[in-house]
Write an enzyme that holds these catalytic residues in place. Structure first.
Site, PDB file in Angstrom:
ATOM      1  N   LYS A 242       0.833  -1.205   0.000  1.00 31.30           N
ATOM      2  CA  LYS A 242       0.000   0.000   0.000  1.00 31.30           C
ATOM      3  C   LYS A 242       0.865   1.251   0.000  1.00 31.30           C
ATOM      4  CE  LYS A 242      -1.794  -1.592   3.733  1.00 31.30           C
ATOM      5  NZ  LYS A 242      -2.578  -1.879   4.957  1.00 31.30           N
TER       6      LYS A 242
ATOM      7  N   GLY B 273      -7.440   3.465  11.222  1.00 26.46           N
ATOM      8  CA  GLY B 273      -8.174   2.295  10.772  1.00 26.46           C
ATOM      9  C   GLY B 273      -8.183   2.078   9.268  1.00 26.46           C
ATOM     10  N   THR B 274      -7.339   2.804   8.529  1.00 33.13           N
ATOM     11  CA  THR B 274      -7.353   2.642   7.066  1.00 33.13           C
ATOM     12  C   THR B 274      -6.915   1.239   6.650  1.00 33.13           C
ATOM     13  OG1 THR B 274      -5.164   3.678   7.033  1.00 33.13           O
ATOM     14  CG2 THR B 274      -7.043   5.073   6.488  1.00 33.13           C
ATOM     15  N   GLY B 275      -5.876   0.710   7.295  1.00 32.26           N
ATOM     16  CA  GLY B 275      -5.402  -0.627   6.933  1.00 32.26           C
ATOM     17  C   GLY B 275      -6.427  -1.704   7.221  1.00 32.26           C
ATOM     18  N   CYS B 276      -7.078  -1.606   8.377  1.00 33.39           N
ATOM     19  CA  CYS B 276      -8.125  -2.571   8.748  1.00 33.39           C
ATOM     20  C   CYS B 276      -9.279  -2.508   7.756  1.00 33.39           C
ATOM     21  CB  CYS B 276      -8.652  -2.261  10.144  1.00 33.39           C
ATOM     22  SG  CYS B 276      -7.395  -2.157  11.428  1.00 33.39           S
TER      23      CYS B 276
ATOM     24  N   THR C 249      -6.962   9.225   9.650  1.00 34.40           N
ATOM     25  CA  THR C 249      -6.705   7.992   8.904  1.00 34.40           C
ATOM     26  C   THR C 249      -6.676   6.758   9.806  1.00 34.40           C
ATOM     27  OG1 THR C 249      -4.313   8.360   9.104  1.00 34.40           O
ATOM     28  CG2 THR C 249      -5.405   9.217   7.122  1.00 34.40           C
TER      29      THR C 249
END
Length: 305
Positions: free
Chosen positions: A216, A249-252, A247
């Site tokens: 990412k 929690g973007t990965g989750c 931002t």
């Protein structure tokens, strides 16, 4: 005036009559469809999130639940850890015993079998091994692993033992893993400064672990392009950088959205593009909560309805 009013009223009343008639017909169709569903039942794909709980609601299990439901699927969970956190940081972590993590996974698979699995924060080696063995026993499919290894500030979040178990036990079961640039650097063993580095890292990691790898680009400077490596091929998923400091929690969110795509029957490439469009909308909504890095608006698509 009277003649104009007399001419206008019949036209207006007729138009309103036709409008309300159409609405009544639509309502009748919706009621009939609802009755059929109640009589016959209907099914939707399920996704299980195996991850930690975030008391602030912005990341972890809570973000996964919101994402899965917002995308029209049924969400189930197996909680690996409890965290005390908010938008300003984490103040406590309590790991769930591995036996109880497995008990949760067994309960899910023995009843409403999920069409995809998302794995997030698993900080202990015992839990990693237990999860891998349980998923293998249940012949789980469409597994997405978000290797939560490094915080935004650069701090390591899991032990070396857990990291080795993650790469040795869980990665081989996955359909795709989704490291950000700092996590890809840890896995690759080298720094990533350019797009060429991102592409090389994705390709080498995919070959090393035998799994599709989405590196990412959200930690980049000029854009938010991601690169996907799968079966010897690499392709870019372009993304416009959205100026938003919130931002958390973007990965989750991205990884659980990918799992939703896989549960719907998409290819890995299609699921990654599907998830990227969803998270871009959640960031562009510009939700602003908390005193630190706040959460996304997971329900952004429904705000204008």
């Amino acid at each position: 005036m009277e003649r104009k009013l007399a001419c206008w009223l019949p036209f207006s009343c007729g138009r309103l009559f036709r409008l309300y008639t159409r609405r009544i017909v639509l309502w009748m169709h919706e009621i009939a469809e609802l009755r059929v569903r109640r009589a016959m039942g209907f099914k939707i794909p399920s996704v299980v999130s195996i991850a930690g709980s975030d008391s602030s609601g912005g990341a972890g299990i809570q973000a996964d639940l919101k994402t899965i439901e917002a995308l029209g699927l049924f969400a189930q969970t197996a909680i690996t850890a409890l965290t005390a956190q908010n938008t300003m940081g984490v103040s406590g972590v309590l790991d769930v015993p591995s036996e109880f993590v497995v008990q949760q996974i067994d309960a899910v698979f023995e009843d409403i079998r999920p069409g995809a699995v998302k794995i997030g924060m698993v900080s202990s080696a015992l839990n990693v091994v237990a999860i891998a063995e349980s998923l293998r026993a249940h012949a789980a499919e469409n597994i997405v692993v978000d290797p939560v290894m490094v915080s935004t500030s650069g701090s390591r979040l899991i032990s070396d033992g857990a990291s080795e178990a993650l790469t040795g036990r869980l990665f081989p079961l996955a359909s795709v893993i989704t490291p950000n640039i700092p996590e890809a650097e840890v896995l690759w063993g080298r720094g990533i400064a350019t797009k060429r580095d991102m592409e090389a890292a994705a390709g080498e990691l995919s070959e090393r672990f035998g799994v599709a790898v989405l590196v990412k680009g959200g930690h980049g400077i000029s854009d938010a392009d991601d690169v996907l490596a799968e079966r010897g091929f690499t392709c870019w998923l372009p993304g416009e950088r959205i100026e938003n400091d919130n931002t958390h929690g973007t990965g989750c969110t991205l990884s659980s959205a990918i799992a939703c795509g896989l549960a719907k029957g998409f290819t890995v490439f299609e699921a990654c593009g599907y998830a990227k469009r969803y998270i871009s909308g959640a960031l562009a909504a510009q939700l602003d909560l908390g005193r630190g890095s706040g959460p996304l608006d997971h329900m952004w698509e429904y705000r204008g309805r």
